[in-house]
Design an enzyme around this catalytic site. Sequence first.
Site, PDB file in Angstrom:
ATOM      1  N   GLY A  10      88.355  70.246  35.181  1.00 51.71           N
ATOM      2  CA  GLY A  10      88.837  71.311  36.047  1.00 51.71           C
ATOM      3  C   GLY A  10      87.961  72.545  36.018  1.00 51.71           C
ATOM      4  O   GLY A  10      87.160  72.745  35.098  1.00 51.71           O
ATOM      5  N   ILE A  37      97.746  64.022  28.520  1.00 55.79           N
ATOM      6  CA  ILE A  37      98.633  64.872  27.720  1.00 55.79           C
ATOM      7  C   ILE A  37     100.102  64.475  27.806  1.00 55.79           C
ATOM      8  O   ILE A  37     100.912  64.969  27.024  1.00 55.79           O
ATOM      9  CB  ILE A  37      98.468  66.363  28.085  1.00 55.79           C
ATOM     10  CG1 ILE A  37      98.886  66.644  29.538  1.00 55.79           C
ATOM     11  CG2 ILE A  37      97.052  66.827  27.795  1.00 55.79           C
ATOM     12  CD1 ILE A  37      98.950  68.128  29.872  1.00 55.79           C
ATOM     13  N   TYR A  61      98.904  69.982  36.945  1.00 57.16           N
ATOM     14  CA  TYR A  61      99.161  69.408  38.262  1.00 57.16           C
ATOM     15  C   TYR A  61      99.301  70.592  39.204  1.00 57.16           C
ATOM     16  O   TYR A  61     100.265  71.347  39.128  1.00 57.16           O
ATOM     17  CB  TYR A  61     100.442  68.578  38.220  1.00 57.16           C
ATOM     18  CG  TYR A  61     100.793  67.871  39.509  1.00 57.16           C
ATOM     19  CD1 TYR A  61     100.614  66.496  39.635  1.00 57.16           C
ATOM     20  CD2 TYR A  61     101.342  68.559  40.596  1.00 57.16           C
ATOM     21  CE1 TYR A  61     100.962  65.833  40.814  1.00 57.16           C
ATOM     22  CE2 TYR A  61     101.684  67.902  41.769  1.00 57.16           C
ATOM     23  CZ  TYR A  61     101.493  66.540  41.868  1.00 57.16           C
ATOM     24  OH  TYR A  61     101.830  65.890  43.031  1.00 57.16           O
ATOM     25  N   TYR A 125     106.666  72.863  42.063  1.00 55.81           N
ATOM     26  CA  TYR A 125     105.496  73.210  41.249  1.00 55.81           C
ATOM     27  C   TYR A 125     105.840  74.353  40.296  1.00 55.81           C
ATOM     28  O   TYR A 125     105.583  74.281  39.088  1.00 55.81           O
ATOM     29  CB  TYR A 125     104.327  73.602  42.150  1.00 55.81           C
ATOM     30  CG  TYR A 125     103.198  74.281  41.410  1.00 55.81           C
ATOM     31  CD1 TYR A 125     102.355  73.566  40.558  1.00 55.81           C
ATOM     32  CD2 TYR A 125     102.982  75.656  41.554  1.00 55.81           C
ATOM     33  CE1 TYR A 125     101.337  74.195  39.874  1.00 55.81           C
ATOM     34  CE2 TYR A 125     101.957  76.291  40.874  1.00 55.81           C
ATOM     35  CZ  TYR A 125     101.142  75.560  40.035  1.00 55.81           C
ATOM     36  OH  TYR A 125     100.132  76.202  39.348  1.00 55.81           O
ATOM     37  N   TRP A 150      96.104  82.597  41.878  1.00 61.61           N
ATOM     38  CA  TRP A 150      95.019  82.375  42.841  1.00 61.61           C
ATOM     39  C   TRP A 150      93.662  82.214  42.146  1.00 61.61           C
ATOM     40  O   TRP A 150      92.689  82.895  42.475  1.00 61.61           O
ATOM     41  CB  TRP A 150      94.974  83.524  43.851  1.00 61.61           C
ATOM     42  CG  TRP A 150      96.165  83.627  44.747  1.00 61.61           C
ATOM     43  CD1 TRP A 150      97.303  82.865  44.714  1.00 61.61           C
ATOM     44  CD2 TRP A 150      96.352  84.561  45.825  1.00 61.61           C
ATOM     45  NE1 TRP A 150      98.173  83.269  45.699  1.00 61.61           N
ATOM     46  CE2 TRP A 150      97.626  84.309  46.395  1.00 61.61           C
ATOM     47  CE3 TRP A 150      95.569  85.589  46.354  1.00 61.61           C
ATOM     48  CZ2 TRP A 150      98.122  85.036  47.474  1.00 61.61           C
ATOM     49  CZ3 TRP A 150      96.062  86.310  47.420  1.00 61.61           C
ATOM     50  CH2 TRP A 150      97.322  86.048  47.977  1.00 61.61           C
TER      51      TRP A 150
END
Length: 284
Positions: A10, A37, A61, A125, A150
């Site tokens: 990532g 994980i 996620y 989320y 963001w």
Amino acid sequence: MKLLITGSNGQLAKEVIKESEKREYEYVAFDHKALDIIDLEKVREAVKNEKPDFVINCAAYNAVDKAEEDWKTAYLVNGIGPKNLAIACEENNCAFVHYSTDYVFDGQKDTPYTVADASNPLNQYGKSKLLGEKFVQSLSTRYFLIRVSWVFGVGNETNFAKKVLNWASKNETLKIVDDQISSPTYAVDLAKATLDLVKTGAYGLYHITSPESCSRYEWAEYILKLTGWKGNLLPAKSHEFKTAAKRPKYSFMNSFPLKKTIGYNLIGWREATERFIEEVNSEK
């Protein structure tokens, strides 16, 4: 200092790795295939074998709209994953660093959210990230729980800044919402602040983001100005776009007490965006 970093593919993990290398910290980094994980026994084995001082969890996620339908996966990665890591950290006497999000708030305030404000996520989320927060706070003795907003950078992930650049390369007219307000967080600066925070031993909940707020429209406008785009940018409202997940309209977070702890706040989003565009151009 030795770090164990998860989610190594990532954008944030890549910056944490770069910053660790600058500081000559020892680290081991796992991607999803090397360490899932949500598998408690594998997490326990990795932490026990590597014996890190800190586990930094960059695995997440982040598909906000997809999480409305695929909520079980979101809850596993964003909730059960941090739980497993917290358990393993406690068993092996290491500290835990975990990232959460401004989407744990409902956006009903018109003043910046502080670490003292109650959470009330609007979407799956946000609920999955809040679940992770609760596990970390209830299971960990030594933890840094860091809320961000963001996040953008040049890494693999498709963040808003990279989307704007991509849209602009294919369209002469863009419509961007002007009724979602928060603050962009440059992954490079977030990684540095994280490792500076880790050194303090001042465990707890933090907001790490730009001290200035903007709308998505304002941010897109600045990105496109820096690139010299000649197209037509139009403001729009959230209801004009049909998305599966509802977004908070105002989720700007106050970074207090970050400056009191590490000695500085992050730079403003405009300067951070300028550095991001320079980084993008240098990679071409």
